[in-house]
Design a protein around this motif. Structure first.
Motif, PDB file in Angstrom:
ATOM      1  N   VAL A  37       0.855  -1.178   0.000  1.00  0.00           N
ATOM      2  CA  VAL A  37       0.000   0.000   0.000  1.00  0.00           C
ATOM      3  C   VAL A  37       0.896   1.235   0.000  1.00  0.00           C
ATOM      4  N   GLY A  38       0.509   2.244  -0.760  1.00  0.00           N
ATOM      5  CA  GLY A  38       1.276   3.481  -0.787  1.00  0.00           C
ATOM      6  C   GLY A  38       2.517   3.380  -1.648  1.00  0.00           C
ATOM      7  N   GLU A  39       3.272   4.472  -1.657  1.00  0.00           N
ATOM      8  CA  GLU A  39       4.481   4.557  -2.462  1.00  0.00           C
ATOM      9  C   GLU A  39       5.667   3.960  -1.707  1.00  0.00           C
ATOM     10  N   PRO A  40       6.707   3.536  -2.447  1.00  0.00           N
ATOM     11  CA  PRO A  40       7.916   3.049  -1.771  1.00  0.00           C
ATOM     12  C   PRO A  40       8.508   4.105  -0.851  1.00  0.00           C
ATOM     13  N   GLU A  50      14.682   0.798  -0.400  1.00  0.00           N
ATOM     14  CA  GLU A  50      13.269   1.160  -0.434  1.00  0.00           C
ATOM     15  C   GLU A  50      12.436   0.019   0.120  1.00  0.00           C
ATOM     16  N   VAL A  51      11.351   0.370   0.747  1.00  0.00           N
ATOM     17  CA  VAL A  51      10.435  -0.630   1.292  1.00  0.00           C
ATOM     18  C   VAL A  51       9.022  -0.087   1.161  1.00  0.00           C
ATOM     19  N   ARG A  52       8.063  -0.988   1.007  1.00  0.00           N
ATOM     20  CA  ARG A  52       6.657  -0.572   0.947  1.00  0.00           C
ATOM     21  C   ARG A  52       5.918  -1.149   2.137  1.00  0.00           C
ATOM     22  N   ALA A  53       5.011  -0.366   2.685  1.00  0.00           N
ATOM     23  CA  ALA A  53       4.152  -0.868   3.749  1.00  0.00           C
ATOM     24  C   ALA A  53       3.153  -1.862   3.165  1.00  0.00           C
ATOM     25  N   LEU A  70      12.826   7.600   6.133  1.00  0.00           N
ATOM     26  CA  LEU A  70      12.808   6.947   7.441  1.00  0.00           C
ATOM     27  C   LEU A  70      14.212   6.427   7.735  1.00  0.00           C
ATOM     28  N   THR A  71      14.777   6.886   8.841  1.00  0.00           N
ATOM     29  CA  THR A  71      16.117   6.488   9.268  1.00  0.00           C
ATOM     30  C   THR A  71      16.011   5.749  10.590  1.00  0.00           C
ATOM     31  N   LEU A  72      16.694   4.621  10.685  1.00  0.00           N
ATOM     32  CA  LEU A  72      16.692   3.829  11.912  1.00  0.00           C
ATOM     33  C   LEU A  72      18.107   3.723  12.464  1.00  0.00           C
ATOM     34  N   LEU A  73      18.246   3.952  13.766  1.00  0.00           N
ATOM     35  CA  LEU A  73      19.485   3.746  14.489  1.00  0.00           C
ATOM     36  C   LEU A  73      19.294   2.597  15.460  1.00  0.00           C
ATOM     37  N   PRO A  74      20.387   1.944  15.905  1.00  0.00           N
ATOM     38  CA  PRO A  74      20.240   0.724  16.717  1.00  0.00           C
ATOM     39  C   PRO A  74      19.725   0.978  18.135  1.00  0.00           C
TER      40      PRO A  74
END
Length: 480
Positions: A204-207, A445-448, A246-250
């Motif tokens: 759903v939605g854009e990448p 890239e990832v899509r929900a 979206l940025t993820l840190l540990p």
């Protein structure tokens, strides 16, 4: 003790080859075939329990020896205490296959095919029990061997990891009679392959452009004052040079309470994340006015600031069980008395999507992960497995995360300190990963995804129902 029972020890150790990083998923039925053979030959329930115990001891000593690394190398515990502690832990875990062995022999059915059903149901049952008794240790549940690319992974969205434990144990037992086992194996592989073609959920939605940051901060330096500002500078630079939505840190990337970080530091991260209307999720420590403190994930950026606090804590690593303060006094583990966060927390609304965050060990509990569904379209795991050094823990943990995606039909983003930082697609396939023990950023890239798999609806009830049916079909014999 007879030589045949001692053979259970190497058979159990060989079972670890079926898990990551060896990934010999096709081998998985064979060690449990050996256990089934030994239980059938055992003359008494006590001897069957001994065979099950030795099988489990070999399995856990070979599979989770990284506990010694955590306690001794990084926890500061003397080797002469860490070694016995690790062995006692493995022996405690070995009581589960011992229980399966004793129960099998105590009420062993007469017919071969009933014995096969009974054995498989017992193995899956003790896997499930191990997943919640004393807060649970479901690591190396048999079903994890069938994470993608195994064709049997097609059963994961239906029955979850414990359903796969049941299936693998049944195939192992059935191979004792190859005229039964080989057709059953072929049928399961074909069915699993067919199930893998089903899309239970849909994008759903854009990448979404993502950046997963792997700081590779040595554990022995993580909480040292002289390394503190270098750590903050490194993460700020990596965020600045790798813009993303979206940025993820540990986990605990910022090794201090959020309100005690240098003035303006969080504002800098927030501004960097919001450059493209994006957000950042970072692991840090939070506290309240009552003196409780939490292992938390904090969101910063264009969306309002939100917090997730880890709810399923690790015994000894994050809280001290009653009566074990003397034991923990022998180690030097910072922040080992966390407070658990609320059991049910809403997904974080970041970068225009609902993201279900879990921290480190929490993603081994499948039924806790599905609590955020169907609202969440993406799963995110923040981990710091530097505690386990260069061991089997990192690839094993990645395999567990892949099973969570296969069960839920959701992609998983993993941001870790030393490995394995990865992007996993909604079918549990590994899309990309950083080499462990390197400093870097994984961009992609990832899509929900939306929709619900059968496992999302029923959790472990599907597997437990199937276990109950097999027990009824097996009709165990009278007490011997």
């Amino acid at each position: 003790m007879r030589r045949s029972e001692l053979a259970a020890l190497p058979a159990g150790a060989a079972g670890v080859l079926c898990f990551a990083p060896f990934d010999l998923f096709w081998l998985a039925p064979l060690p449990w075939l050996a256990l089934f053979f030994l239980l059938r030959r055992a003359p008494t329930p006590r001897r069957a329990a001994a065979a099950g115990f030795l099988f489990g001891l070999g399995f856990f000593v070979a599979g989770v020896s990284w506990i010694f690394v955590s306690l001794s190398v990084f926890g500061g515990m003397p080797w002469w205490l860490a070694g016995p502690a690790t062995l006692i832990f493995c022996a405690t875990m070995a009581l589960y296959p011992a229980l399966a062995g004793w129960t099998f022999k105590r009420w062993q059915p007469a017919a071969d095919w009933r014995q096969m059903l009974y054995f498989a149901a017992l193995i899956a049952t003790v896997d499930w029990l191990r997943g919640w008794i004393f807060t649970g240790f479901p690591w190396l549940a048999l079903g994890y061997t069938q994470a993608p690319p195994s064709p049997l992974a097609g059963f994961a969205p239906l029955l979850g990891v414990y359903g796969l434990s049941l299936l693998v144990a049944l195939l192992g037992a059935a191979l004792l009679r190859w005229r039964i086992g080989l057709p059953l194996l072929a049928a399961c592989v074909a069915a699993g392959f067919g199930l893998r073609q089903i899309d239970w959920t849909e994008p759903v939605g854009e990448p979404l452009r993502v950046a997963l940051i792997q700081g590779n901060i040595p554990q022995q330096m993580k909480f040292q004052p002289e390394a503190f500002y270098r750590t903050l500078s490194l993460y700020r630079e990596l965020v600045a040079t790798h813009p993303a939505q979206l940025t993820l840190l540990p986990e605990t990337a910022l090794p201090a309470f959020a309100d005690r970080l240098p003035p303006g530091y969080l504002d800098e991260l927030k501004a960097l994340a919001a450059r493209q209307g994006g957000d950042l999720i970072v692991g840090t420590l939070t506290g309240d006015l009552d003196g409780a403190y939490f292992n938390s994930a904090l969101s910063l950026g264009a969306a309002p600031t939100q917090t997730y606090s880890k709810s399923h804590l690790v015994p000894f690593g994050e809280f001290i069980p009653a009566g074990f303060a003397w034991f923990m006094a022998q180690a030097d583990i910072p922040m080992s008395s966390f407070t658990a966060g609320p059991a049910r927390q809403a997904p974080l609304r970041v970068a225009g999507h609902d993201v279900a965050v879990n921290i480190c060990y929490e993603d081994v509990f499948g039924e806790e992960i599905i609590a955020a569904l169907p609202q969440a379209g993406i799963l995110a795991n923040l981990s710091n497995t530097a505690w386990f050094g260069r061991s089997l823990a990192q690839p094993q943990h990645l395999q567990i995360a892949r099973m969570r995606s296969a069960e839920t039909g959701r992609p998983t983003l993993r941001a870790t300190n030393t490995g394995m930082t990865a992007i996993i697609d909604a079918h549990g396939n590994l899309s990309a990963a950083l080499p462990p023990f390197t400093t870097g950023v994984l961009s992609g890239e990832v899509r929900a995804y939306t929709g619900m798999t059968p496992y999302n609806h029923w959790g472990n009830l599907g597997a437990l129902g199937l276990i109950a049916l097999l027990l009824l079909a097996a009709r165990p014999g009278r007490r011997r």
